[in-house]
Design an enzyme around this catalytic site. Sequence first.
Site, PDB file in Angstrom:
ATOM      1  CB  ALA A  13      -0.813  -0.413   1.180  1.00 59.51           C
ATOM      2  NE  ARG A  50       3.448   3.403   3.455  1.00 62.08           N
ATOM      3  CZ  ARG A  50       4.107   3.171   2.681  1.00 62.08           C
ATOM      4  NH1 ARG A  50       4.442   2.247   1.550  1.00 62.08           N
ATOM      5  NH2 ARG A  50       4.838   4.916   1.952  1.00 62.08           N
ATOM      6  CB  ALA A  76       9.545   5.315 -19.684  1.00 64.00           C
ATOM      7  CB  CYS A 103      11.629   5.458 -10.753  1.00 60.43           C
ATOM      8  SG  CYS A 103       9.639   4.608 -10.354  1.00 60.43           S
ATOM      9  CG  PHE A 104      14.059   9.434 -13.629  1.00 61.82           C
ATOM     10  CD1 PHE A 104      12.927   8.523 -13.573  1.00 61.82           C
ATOM     11  CD2 PHE A 104      13.866  10.725 -13.854  1.00 61.82           C
ATOM     12  CE1 PHE A 104      11.723   9.469 -14.809  1.00 61.82           C
ATOM     13  CE2 PHE A 104      12.530  11.616 -14.192  1.00 61.82           C
ATOM     14  CZ  PHE A 104      12.126  10.356 -15.063  1.00 61.82           C
ATOM     15  CE  LYS A 136      13.283   0.791  -7.933  1.00 65.06           C
ATOM     16  NZ  LYS A 136      12.018   0.710  -7.192  1.00 65.06           N
ATOM     17  NE  ARG A 174      13.877  20.962  -7.817  1.00 62.49           N
ATOM     18  CZ  ARG A 174      13.358  19.745  -8.700  1.00 62.49           C
ATOM     19  NH1 ARG A 174      12.908  19.920 -10.096  1.00 62.49           N
ATOM     20  NH2 ARG A 174      13.733  19.178  -7.793  1.00 62.49           N
TER      21      ARG A 174
HETATM   22  C1  UDX Z   1       8.878   9.450 -13.078  1.00 63.71           C
HETATM   23  C2  UDX Z   1       8.297   8.766 -13.920  1.00 63.71           C
HETATM   24  O1  UDX Z   1       7.500  10.261 -14.761  1.00 63.71           O
HETATM   25  C3  UDX Z   1       6.752   8.096 -14.426  1.00 63.71           C
HETATM   26  O2  UDX Z   1       6.458   8.034 -15.098  1.00 63.71           O
HETATM   27  C4  UDX Z   1       6.742   6.719 -13.722  1.00 63.71           C
HETATM   28  O3  UDX Z   1       6.349   5.801 -13.184  1.00 63.71           O
HETATM   29  C5  UDX Z   1       8.094   6.938 -12.285  1.00 63.71           C
HETATM   30  O4  UDX Z   1       8.636   8.155 -12.561  1.00 63.71           O
HETATM   31  P1  UDX Z   1       8.150  10.793 -10.854  1.00 63.71           P
HETATM   32  O5  UDX Z   1       9.532  10.665 -10.331  1.00 63.71           O
HETATM   33  O6  UDX Z   1       7.164  10.956 -10.228  1.00 63.71           O
HETATM   34  O7  UDX Z   1       8.055   9.533 -12.300  1.00 63.71           O
HETATM   35  O8  UDX Z   1       8.275  12.215 -11.102  1.00 63.71           O
HETATM   36  P2  UDX Z   1       8.977  13.310 -12.612  1.00 63.71           P
HETATM   37  O9  UDX Z   1       8.246  13.749 -12.901  1.00 63.71           O
HETATM   38  O10 UDX Z   1       9.247  11.913 -13.672  1.00 63.71           O
HETATM   39  O11 UDX Z   1      10.317  13.589 -12.017  1.00 63.71           O
HETATM   40  C6  UDX Z   1      11.633  12.940 -11.458  1.00 63.71           C
HETATM   41  C7  UDX Z   1      12.421  13.607 -11.170  1.00 63.71           C
HETATM   42  O12 UDX Z   1      12.825  14.980 -12.606  1.00 63.71           O
HETATM   43  C8  UDX Z   1      11.595  14.987 -10.822  1.00 63.71           C
HETATM   44  O13 UDX Z   1      13.487  15.021  -9.623  1.00 63.71           O
HETATM   45  C9  UDX Z   1      11.762  16.548 -10.715  1.00 63.71           C
HETATM   46  O14 UDX Z   1      12.189  17.590 -10.420  1.00 63.71           O
HETATM   47  C10 UDX Z   1      12.758  16.607 -12.391  1.00 63.71           C
HETATM   48  N1  UDX Z   1      12.492  16.949 -13.325  1.00 63.71           N
HETATM   49  C11 UDX Z   1      11.995  16.685 -14.054  1.00 63.71           C
HETATM   50  C12 UDX Z   1      13.211  18.049 -13.479  1.00 63.71           C
HETATM   51  O15 UDX Z   1      14.545  18.461 -13.797  1.00 63.71           O
HETATM   52  N2  UDX Z   1      13.047  18.133 -14.777  1.00 63.71           N
HETATM   53  C13 UDX Z   1      12.017  18.208 -16.031  1.00 63.71           C
HETATM   54  O16 UDX Z   1      11.782  18.742 -16.815  1.00 63.71           O
HETATM   55  C14 UDX Z   1      11.200  17.238 -14.993  1.00 63.71           C
HETATM   56  P1  ADP Z   2       6.264   1.877  -3.891  1.00 67.34           P
HETATM   57  O1  ADP Z   2       6.442   3.466  -4.330  1.00 67.34           O
HETATM   58  O2  ADP Z   2       6.547   1.280  -5.339  1.00 67.34           O
HETATM   59  O3  ADP Z   2       4.931   1.859  -3.788  1.00 67.34           O
HETATM   60  P2  ADP Z   2       6.593   2.233  -0.807  1.00 67.34           P
HETATM   61  O4  ADP Z   2       7.569   1.778  -0.455  1.00 67.34           O
HETATM   62  O5  ADP Z   2       5.856   3.380  -1.293  1.00 67.34           O
HETATM   63  O6  ADP Z   2       6.699   1.770  -2.514  1.00 67.34           O
HETATM   64  O7  ADP Z   2       5.696   0.582  -1.019  1.00 67.34           O
HETATM   65  C1  ADP Z   2       6.137  -0.747  -0.688  1.00 67.34           C
HETATM   66  C2  ADP Z   2       5.208  -1.298   0.207  1.00 67.34           C
HETATM   67  O8  ADP Z   2       4.947  -2.784   0.093  1.00 67.34           O
HETATM   68  C3  ADP Z   2       5.561  -1.315   2.083  1.00 67.34           C
HETATM   69  O9  ADP Z   2       4.579  -0.017   2.190  1.00 67.34           O
HETATM   70  C4  ADP Z   2       5.707  -2.597   2.493  1.00 67.34           C
HETATM   71  O10 ADP Z   2       5.382  -2.526   3.860  1.00 67.34           O
HETATM   72  C5  ADP Z   2       5.004  -2.840   1.267  1.00 67.34           C
HETATM   73  N1  ADP Z   2       5.091  -4.842   1.077  1.00 67.34           N
HETATM   74  C6  ADP Z   2       6.605  -4.951   1.299  1.00 67.34           C
HETATM   75  N2  ADP Z   2       6.248  -6.572   1.214  1.00 67.34           N
HETATM   76  C7  ADP Z   2       4.682  -6.403   1.448  1.00 67.34           C
HETATM   77  C8  ADP Z   2       4.046  -8.092   1.564  1.00 67.34           C
HETATM   78  N3  ADP Z   2       4.626  -9.001   1.600  1.00 67.34           N
HETATM   79  N4  ADP Z   2       3.084  -7.452   1.580  1.00 67.34           N
HETATM   80  C9  ADP Z   2       1.920  -7.304   1.971  1.00 67.34           C
HETATM   81  N5  ADP Z   2       2.958  -6.065   1.841  1.00 67.34           N
HETATM   82  C10 ADP Z   2       4.247  -5.754   1.155  1.00 67.34           C
END
Ligand code: UDX
Ligand code: ADP
Length: 479
Positions: free
Chosen positions: A11, A40, A222, A275-276, A278, A442
């Site tokens: 969650a 949570r 992506a 995400c990025f 990682k 920024r």
């Molecule tokens: C990203 C992807 O956009 C999304 O599609 C994917 O599912 C998860 O990763 P997120 O990390 O939530 O999403 O935010 P995003 O808007 O992509 O920004 C990521 C980082 O890049 C932020 O720190 C943002 O400030 C920075 N950024 C973004 C810039 O520095 N310049 C830009 O033009 C856009």
């Molecule tokens: P994301 O950004 O990918 O959604 P988060 O860290 O916000 O990642 O959420 C992942 C959640 O998954 C955490 O709250 C964690 O406690 C939960 N989690 C991890 N392993 C399990 C599991 N086996 N069953 C249920 N929940 C889990």
Amino acid sequence: MVIEKICCLGAGYVGGPTCSVIAWKCPDIKVTVCDKSIERINQWNSDKLPIYEPGLDEVVKECRGKNLFFSTDIANSIQEADLIFISVNTPTKTIGNGKGRAADLKYIEGAARMIADLATSNKIVVEKSTVPVKAAEIIMKILRANTKPGVEYQILSNPEFLAEGTAIVDLVESERVLIGGEDTPEGQKAVQALCWVYEHWIPAKNILTTNTWSSELSKLAANAFLAQRISSINSLSAVCEATGADVSEVARAVGRDSRIGPKFLEASIGFGGSCFQKDILNLIYLSECLNLPEVAAYWQQVVSFNDYQKNRFTRKVIESLFNTVSDKKIAILGFSFKKNTGDTRESPAICVSKTLLDEGAKLHIYDPKVETDQIYYELTHPQVTNEPEVARKNIEIHSSAYSAVTGAHAIVLCTEWDEFKELDFKKIYNVMMKPAYIFDGRKILDHEALINIGFHVQTIGKRLSRTSSIRAQGSQTLP
Ligand code: UDX
Ligand code: ADP
Ligand code: UDX
């Protein structure tokens, strides 16, 4: 195959908003979001949700208790579900093989083993966490090696493309939904079942189906492309600062080419978020494992450049403050990795703050949505410092920008929150130490107006007259 009940394991930032929107758009489906963390789940069931996301409160309020449930009863939820999303966390490994690059799949594996233990009927298991290519295969191996008689599994990859801060809009108006499955009649049936869920609100033309590996790789690709755009424009920001070009103008001109497009060309202090970095590290690790070192090196540069940009900005702050920030009060405005989220994962503000703390600065931090404990955690945990007590002593968290800047030598703006644009900088100038500095990481403030008030201003990708004249005199003449 009709889906009547969905269970989501995890969650978090992905599972919570995604399943809330599914519940909202599919009143005929019962959606239960599970987490092993009781805290949570309690938060999801309270008035203060564990994550801040514009529009999320309203969706949860409308559906919770009707067809949307948050529960720690994982066993029951798995047993009754037709379809199970896995959206647990997949951090980068901190120890062992692939340390610092490979994804740690222990939570994915844990979730798969839980399903194998508990399921008593056929399940479609959907991988939603961002995972390395071939993770579906791992899930499949665990499930099929532990399957009970009469229980069959189909494993799908359905990566989530939502961005934090715009998650609800991204989910409701998805440009594309990607579903990867096995190329067998059963696999395709499972793909169609998940398509049917999304077709409740997503036009069929926006739903793409591929094989499992293409789907997994597309998610990494992506994010790698998006991050690469940011590193590209950030690299040009350094050239702009050295030449007198303005990176915003360059981005506008370049973005007009429809082959390039105008989005994601905002030069910044560096990208952050869960995400990025990682995902690119995953791609690098995958390439190395496939014996493709040139591919690994190509993508490594996108991450390395981001570190350079964060450090370059911080160096600029220190150099401008006469090369010492020891005992100086510095206000950090914004701590989340982007606006409209309270998430701090990989936030560039952490890197900036850590370097300033190492240099002896006293940080006064304000962010509209990040919890105080979270800021302390990010700046004092063992991977960041050996001296958490010293760091803690030099950090003060504020509940408003005005209180954070009072008596400060400098303001360092790390996150583009809209409210920072509305601040009364005349008032702020009067309560700061002089000379008063602003470092706009920024590019959101009105620099001209700030200079007129009396501030020394520096930003990304643009030389500003008052602070740059000396630097310009010393700069090399280009051939
Ligand atoms: C990203 C992807 O956009 C999304 O599609 C994917 O599912 C998860 O990763 P997120 O990390 O939530 O999403 O935010 P995003 O808007 O992509 O920004 C990521 C980082 O890049 C932020 O720190 C943002 O400030 C920075 N950024 C973004 C810039 O520095 N310049 C830009 O033009 C856009
Ligand atoms: P994301 O950004 O990918 O959604 P988060 O860290 O916000 O990642 O959420 C992942 C959640 O998954 C955490 O709250 C964690 O406690 C939960 N989690 C991890 N392993 C399990 C599991 N086996 N069953 C249920 N929940 C889990
Ligand atoms: C390019 C720019 O497109 C143009 O705007 C600029 O003014 C001059 O340079 P050009 O070199 O004529 O134009 O052709 P372009 O269509 O850009 O292709 C360049 C090379 O990239 C070609 O070898 C083409 O085959 C290759 N290419 C292009 C790919 O390999 N993949 C693609 O998706 C696009």
